[in-house]
Motif scaffolding. Structure first.
Motif, mmCIF file in Angstrom:
data_model
loop_
_atom_site.group_PDB
_atom_site.id
_atom_site.type_symbol
_atom_site.label_atom_id
_atom_site.label_comp_id
_atom_site.label_asym_id
_atom_site.label_seq_id
_atom_site.Cartn_x
_atom_site.Cartn_y
_atom_site.Cartn_z
ATOM 1 N N SER A 61 0.861 -1.186 0.000
ATOM 2 C CA SER A 61 0.000 0.000 0.000
ATOM 3 C C SER A 61 0.890 1.227 0.000
ATOM 4 O O SER A 61 1.314 1.709 1.048
ATOM 5 C CB SER A 61 -0.927 -0.009 1.219
ATOM 6 N N GLY A 62 1.205 1.704 -1.192
ATOM 7 C CA GLY A 62 2.131 2.823 -1.311
ATOM 8 C C GLY A 62 3.509 2.383 -0.870
ATOM 9 O O GLY A 62 4.063 1.404 -1.356
ATOM 10 N N THR A 63 4.066 3.125 0.100
ATOM 11 C CA THR A 63 5.381 2.764 0.636
ATOM 12 C C THR A 63 5.268 1.859 1.844
ATOM 13 O O THR A 63 6.279 1.501 2.457
ATOM 14 C CB THR A 63 6.154 4.036 1.023
ATOM 15 N N ASP A 64 4.039 1.499 2.194
ATOM 16 C CA ASP A 64 3.813 0.672 3.370
ATOM 17 C C ASP A 64 3.151 -0.636 2.950
ATOM 18 O O ASP A 64 2.900 -0.870 1.764
ATOM 19 C CB ASP A 64 2.938 1.436 4.370
ATOM 20 N N SER A 65 2.864 -1.474 3.932
ATOM 21 C CA SER A 65 2.171 -2.730 3.682
ATOM 22 C C SER A 65 1.055 -2.890 4.697
ATOM 23 O O SER A 65 1.191 -2.477 5.859
ATOM 24 C CB SER A 65 3.131 -3.918 3.786
ATOM 25 N N VAL A 66 -0.024 -3.512 4.248
ATOM 26 C CA VAL A 66 -1.192 -3.740 5.096
ATOM 27 C C VAL A 66 -1.420 -5.241 5.178
ATOM 28 O O VAL A 66 -1.395 -5.950 4.166
ATOM 29 C CB VAL A 66 -2.441 -3.045 4.541
ATOM 30 N N GLU A 67 -1.628 -5.760 6.398
ATOM 31 C CA GLU A 67 -1.832 -7.192 6.564
ATOM 32 C C GLU A 67 -3.257 -7.570 6.189
ATOM 33 O O GLU A 67 -4.218 -6.874 6.547
ATOM 34 C CB GLU A 67 -1.544 -7.633 8.001
ATOM 35 N N ILE A 68 -3.383 -8.674 5.447
ATOM 36 C CA ILE A 68 -4.678 -9.240 5.089
ATOM 37 C C ILE A 68 -4.964 -10.388 6.059
ATOM 38 O O ILE A 68 -4.237 -11.392 6.086
ATOM 39 C CB ILE A 68 -4.682 -9.760 3.629
ATOM 40 N N HIS A 69 -5.992 -10.242 6.860
ATOM 41 C CA HIS A 69 -6.274 -11.217 7.898
ATOM 42 C C HIS A 69 -7.117 -12.380 7.370
ATOM 43 O O HIS A 69 -7.751 -12.308 6.325
ATOM 44 C CB HIS A 69 -6.985 -10.537 9.074
ATOM 45 N N ASN A 70 -7.115 -13.450 8.148
ATOM 46 C CA ASN A 70 -7.942 -14.633 7.895
ATOM 47 C C ASN A 70 -7.603 -15.348 6.586
ATOM 48 O O ASN A 70 -8.456 -16.024 5.999
ATOM 49 C CB ASN A 70 -9.433 -14.276 7.919
ATOM 50 N N ALA A 71 -6.381 -15.185 6.123
ATOM 51 C CA ALA A 71 -5.963 -15.902 4.911
ATOM 52 C C ALA A 71 -5.701 -17.364 5.240
ATOM 53 O O ALA A 71 -5.338 -17.722 6.360
ATOM 54 C CB ALA A 71 -4.716 -15.256 4.323
ATOM 55 N N VAL A 72 -5.882 -18.209 4.248
ATOM 56 C CA VAL A 72 -5.610 -19.636 4.386
ATOM 57 C C VAL A 72 -4.309 -19.935 3.663
ATOM 58 O O VAL A 72 -4.110 -19.503 2.520
ATOM 59 C CB VAL A 72 -6.764 -20.479 3.814
ATOM 60 N N PHE A 73 -3.407 -20.711 4.321
ATOM 61 C CA PHE A 73 -2.084 -20.964 3.767
ATOM 62 C C PHE A 73 -1.872 -22.454 3.517
ATOM 63 O O PHE A 73 -2.436 -23.300 4.205
ATOM 64 C CB PHE A 73 -1.003 -20.466 4.730
ATOM 65 N N GLN A 74 -1.028 -22.706 2.525
ATOM 66 C CA GLN A 74 -0.588 -24.066 2.256
ATOM 67 C C GLN A 74 0.900 -24.165 2.583
ATOM 68 O O GLN A 74 1.702 -23.364 2.109
ATOM 69 C CB GLN A 74 -0.827 -24.454 0.800
ATOM 70 N N TRP A 75 1.259 -25.170 3.412
ATOM 71 C CA TRP A 75 2.636 -25.338 3.869
ATOM 72 C C TRP A 75 3.237 -26.585 3.215
ATOM 73 O O TRP A 75 2.567 -27.603 3.079
ATOM 74 C CB TRP A 75 2.693 -25.526 5.385
ATOM 75 N N ASN A 76 4.518 -26.480 2.816
ATOM 76 C CA ASN A 76 5.216 -27.621 2.226
ATOM 77 C C ASN A 76 6.670 -27.621 2.678
ATOM 78 O O ASN A 76 7.242 -26.564 3.009
ATOM 79 C CB ASN A 76 5.174 -27.567 0.688
ATOM 80 N N VAL A 77 7.296 -28.801 2.681
ATOM 81 C CA VAL A 77 8.722 -28.928 2.947
ATOM 82 C C VAL A 77 9.340 -29.655 1.761
ATOM 83 O O VAL A 77 8.748 -30.592 1.218
ATOM 84 C CB VAL A 77 8.982 -29.669 4.277
ATOM 85 N N ASP A 78 10.517 -29.209 1.336
ATOM 86 C CA ASP A 78 11.085 -29.740 0.105
ATOM 87 C C ASP A 78 11.643 -31.153 0.254
ATOM 88 O O ASP A 78 11.675 -31.921 -0.712
ATOM 89 C CB ASP A 78 12.165 -28.798 -0.453
ATOM 90 N N VAL A 79 12.104 -31.549 1.439
ATOM 91 C CA VAL A 79 12.643 -32.899 1.642
ATOM 92 C C VAL A 79 11.879 -33.516 2.805
ATOM 93 O O VAL A 79 12.218 -33.300 3.968
ATOM 94 C CB VAL A 79 14.161 -32.866 1.941
ATOM 95 N N ASP A 80 10.867 -34.296 2.492
ATOM 96 C CA ASP A 80 10.006 -34.798 3.552
ATOM 97 C C ASP A 80 10.619 -35.947 4.333
ATOM 98 O O ASP A 80 10.052 -36.406 5.321
ATOM 99 C CB ASP A 80 8.634 -35.220 2.993
ATOM 100 N N SER A 81 11.799 -36.417 3.908
ATOM 101 C CA SER A 81 12.492 -37.428 4.713
ATOM 102 C C SER A 81 13.265 -36.800 5.875
ATOM 103 O O SER A 81 13.681 -37.498 6.803
ATOM 104 C CB SER A 81 13.448 -38.239 3.843
ATOM 105 N N LEU A 82 13.454 -35.482 5.808
ATOM 106 C CA LEU A 82 14.185 -34.783 6.867
ATOM 107 C C LEU A 82 13.251 -34.119 7.866
ATOM 108 O O LEU A 82 13.609 -33.948 9.038
ATOM 109 C CB LEU A 82 15.113 -33.715 6.263
ATOM 110 N N ALA A 83 12.063 -33.717 7.408
ATOM 111 C CA ALA A 83 11.131 -33.018 8.303
ATOM 112 C C ALA A 83 9.736 -33.088 7.709
ATOM 113 O O ALA A 83 9.554 -33.303 6.499
ATOM 114 C CB ALA A 83 11.554 -31.568 8.496
ATOM 115 N N ILE A 84 8.741 -32.914 8.561
ATOM 116 C CA ILE A 84 7.358 -32.787 8.101
ATOM 117 C C ILE A 84 6.800 -31.500 8.658
ATOM 118 O O ILE A 84 7.246 -30.991 9.705
ATOM 119 C CB ILE A 84 6.499 -33.987 8.565
ATOM 120 N N VAL A 85 5.800 -30.950 7.933
ATOM 121 C CA VAL A 85 5.172 -29.722 8.388
ATOM 122 C C VAL A 85 3.676 -29.965 8.498
ATOM 123 O O VAL A 85 3.055 -30.551 7.604
ATOM 124 C CB VAL A 85 5.486 -28.544 7.441
ATOM 125 N N GLN A 86 3.076 -29.525 9.583
ATOM 126 C CA GLN A 86 1.658 -29.735 9.863
ATOM 127 C C GLN A 86 0.970 -28.389 10.009
ATOM 128 O O GLN A 86 1.327 -27.584 10.884
ATOM 129 C CB GLN A 86 1.489 -30.540 11.157
#
Length: 552
Positions: A61-86
């Motif tokens: 927003s111009g030179t600033d940023s405004v947070e958008i609330h209630n967004a839904v996110f998708q999480w991934n990890v590139d090497v699932d043998s090393l870690a998992i994300v929930q």
């Protein structure tokens, strides 16, 4: 009327919604971006443990940023043998480490396909892993810093079979640190006789080794300091800002290996521009009884030629102090003393200038050297009012203790550290001279009173009227610290010297007068004499050090 009212309400709501959706981003917006904040700013997640992370959606927003609330996110990890994300909802997720390695967690806003995806690099690690040890090439007495995860919890570090110990400061530990990202450092001294191998370690429930070799140069950081001194400036900035009394400190120095029948030496030259109390401590727990340290105000090395080895010489008017080997105005004084286990010398009001220390040794091993501002006396006896009097020049600076036969001297002094020496200068006047008595006796109840062994010597002051040289006129060296000398003295100046033979701090009374020093205990019977010990008992040490020979 009801329908009309309802229509008005719906219309109003629609109008309000239209005003909002004009500013609300669409799923095609490309000015959106995602940020992710691992809990506490951590960059490391331990295997078997969880790390919480929080995602946020933002719009420029111009030179600033405004947070958008209630967004839904998708999480991934590139090497699932090393870690998992929930995904935990509400923008949060848990990353669980499986085994060591580097991963990248990506997070995108589900409903906004053109928003910028966030990528977070993380490390999955065991509780203790070493990444590197720097520097990779070191000498004894250097410090090495260990970098990695959990290295601040190392309780045993080794190079070969030699333990490398913490970088300690008395009363303080400044060597281990862990930052908010999860990485840590630990600092260790490089201790003799370490070998060139990868650093191995033991921690809480784990052990392992560094990935690379630490290479050892087999001599310490003060070398070469045998034929020329290592310079130590006592006016330099303190080693530790919060502990300015620490002027020099290194507990991991090395008496290097010697050839058969060879004697080694380490030489230091301390300088200061302002007077101060100073305490020098040299300990060698691995080679107890095989080294001695001598102090002097003037010391030079004269190289040898052919088969003749080089030698150390003091100046024509120099003083030295050390076990069984002292000097006054360039002349020898060699009282009997047992070999010390360590060297602790406290000096009061040392003037500006230089002082040399020479450590002679016959066995290789680790030793430590520390120099502290302040006078460190054995707390059981403390410093007496006559310090500084550990060498004849200091006694000269203090002035005459008494003039006989008119005066009388009686006071309490202390052997405030093992092998302390007290010099007292006094004068005899008159044409006939005086029958002079000098006595000492350990104070009952003083530290080591029963086990102490202080001897008494009477010397002439070179050029002081009684003699042109340093002559030993009398001594009392019976077992214990009750000693007495009575001798007829002509006019002139003399030194009375109390020497700690055994190395046991004690408070003692001292008397000098011409009336017999009444009230003092008598000396033990002659049958209590002990076996003499002097500098010659140190084997090859005496031929190497020439502290009493005038320089040619």
């Amino acid at each position: 009327m009801r329908r009309l009212d309802r229509a008005i309400v719906v219309l109003s709501s629609a109008a309000a919604l239209a005003g909002v959706t004009c500013a609300f981003p669409t799923d095609k917006s490309n000015d959106l971006f995602v940020t992710v904040h691992p809990d506490g700013g951590k960059q490391v997640v331990l295997a078997g443990e969880k790390l919480f992370a929080q995602a946020h959606l933002w719009q420029h927003s111009g030179t600033d940023s405004v947070e958008i609330h209630n967004a839904v996110f998708q999480w991934n990890v590139d090497v699932d043998s090393l870690a998992i994300v929930q995904n935990e909802g509400y923008g949060g997720a848990e990353v669980t480490g499986i085994k060591s390695g580097n991963i990248v967690v990506s997070v995108r806003a589900v409903s906004f396909e053109k928003s910028k995806t966030a990528y977070v690099p993380l490390r999955v690690s065991k509780p203790l892993e070493i990444d590197s040890v720097r520097p990779s090439v070191v000498r004894f007495g250097d410090t090495m810093t260990v970098y990695g995860v959990g290295v601040d919890s190392i309780f045993l570090a080794l190079l070969g079979s030699t333990t490398q110990f913490d970088f300690p400061v008395p009363g303080k530990i400044i060597t281990r640190a862990r930052d908010s990202t999860g990485y840590a450092t630990a600092k260790f001294w490089v201790t003799p006789v370490a070998h060139s191998v990868p650093l191995s370690f033991f921690g809480p429930g784990v052990f392992g080794s560094a990935p690379d070799t630490t290479y050892i140069l087999p001599f310490d950081v003060l070398e070469p300091n045998e034929t020329a001194p290592h310079l130590i400036n006592l006016d330099a900035a303190p080693l530790i800002d919060s502990f300015p009394q620490l002027l020099f400190f290194n507990p991991a120095l090395s008496f290097e290996p010697l050839k058969r029948d060879e004697l080694g030496a380490d030489w230091y030259r301390f300088s200061q521009t302002t007077p101060r109390d100073v305490t020098l401590v040299l300990t060698a727990p691995d080679v107890t009884g095989t080294f001695s340290t001598f102090l002097s105000d003037s010391l030079v090395f004269v190289p040898g030629s052919g088969s003749t080895p080089g030698q150390y010489f003091i100046g024509d008017s120099a003083w030295t102090m050390g076990p069984g080997s002292h000097a006054c105005k360039g002349e020898a004084f060699e009282p009997a003393e047992v070999q010390p286990e360590s060297t602790v010398v406290a000096l009061h009001g040392m003037p500006a200038g230089v002082m040399h220390a020479l450590s002679l040794y016959s066995q290789a091993g680790r030793y430590g050297l520390g120099v502290f501002e302040g006078y460190a006396a054995d707390p059981r006896v403390g410093r007496d009012a006559h310090e500084e009097d550990d060498f004849c020049n200091a006694a000269d600076a203090r002035g005459l203790a008494v003039t006989l036969p008119a005066g009388s001297f009686r006071d309490t002094l202390t052997i405030d550290n093992a092998h302390d020496v007290d010099w007292i200068r006094f004068r005899v006047t008159g044409l006939v001279g005086a029958l002079t008595t000098a006595k000492i006796a350990a104070l009952p109840g003083s530290a080591s009173a029963g086990a102490s062994d202080v001897d008494l010597y009477l010397l002439t002051v070179p050029g002081g009227g009684a003699s042109s040289t340093l002559d030993q006129l009398a001594s009392s060296t019976d077992t214990g610290s009750t000693e007495s000398i009575t001798v007829l003295l002509g006019a002139g100046d003399y030194y009375l010297v109390a020497v700690d033979y055994l190395g046991a701090p004690v408070a003692y009374a001292l008397c000098i007068n011409t009336s017999g020093c009444s009230g003092f205990p008598s000396a033990p019977a002659p049958s209590a004499k002990r076996t003499p010990v002097n500098a010659a008992a140190f084997g090859r040490r005496a031929p190497l050090l020439k502290p009493h020979a005038r320089r040619p």
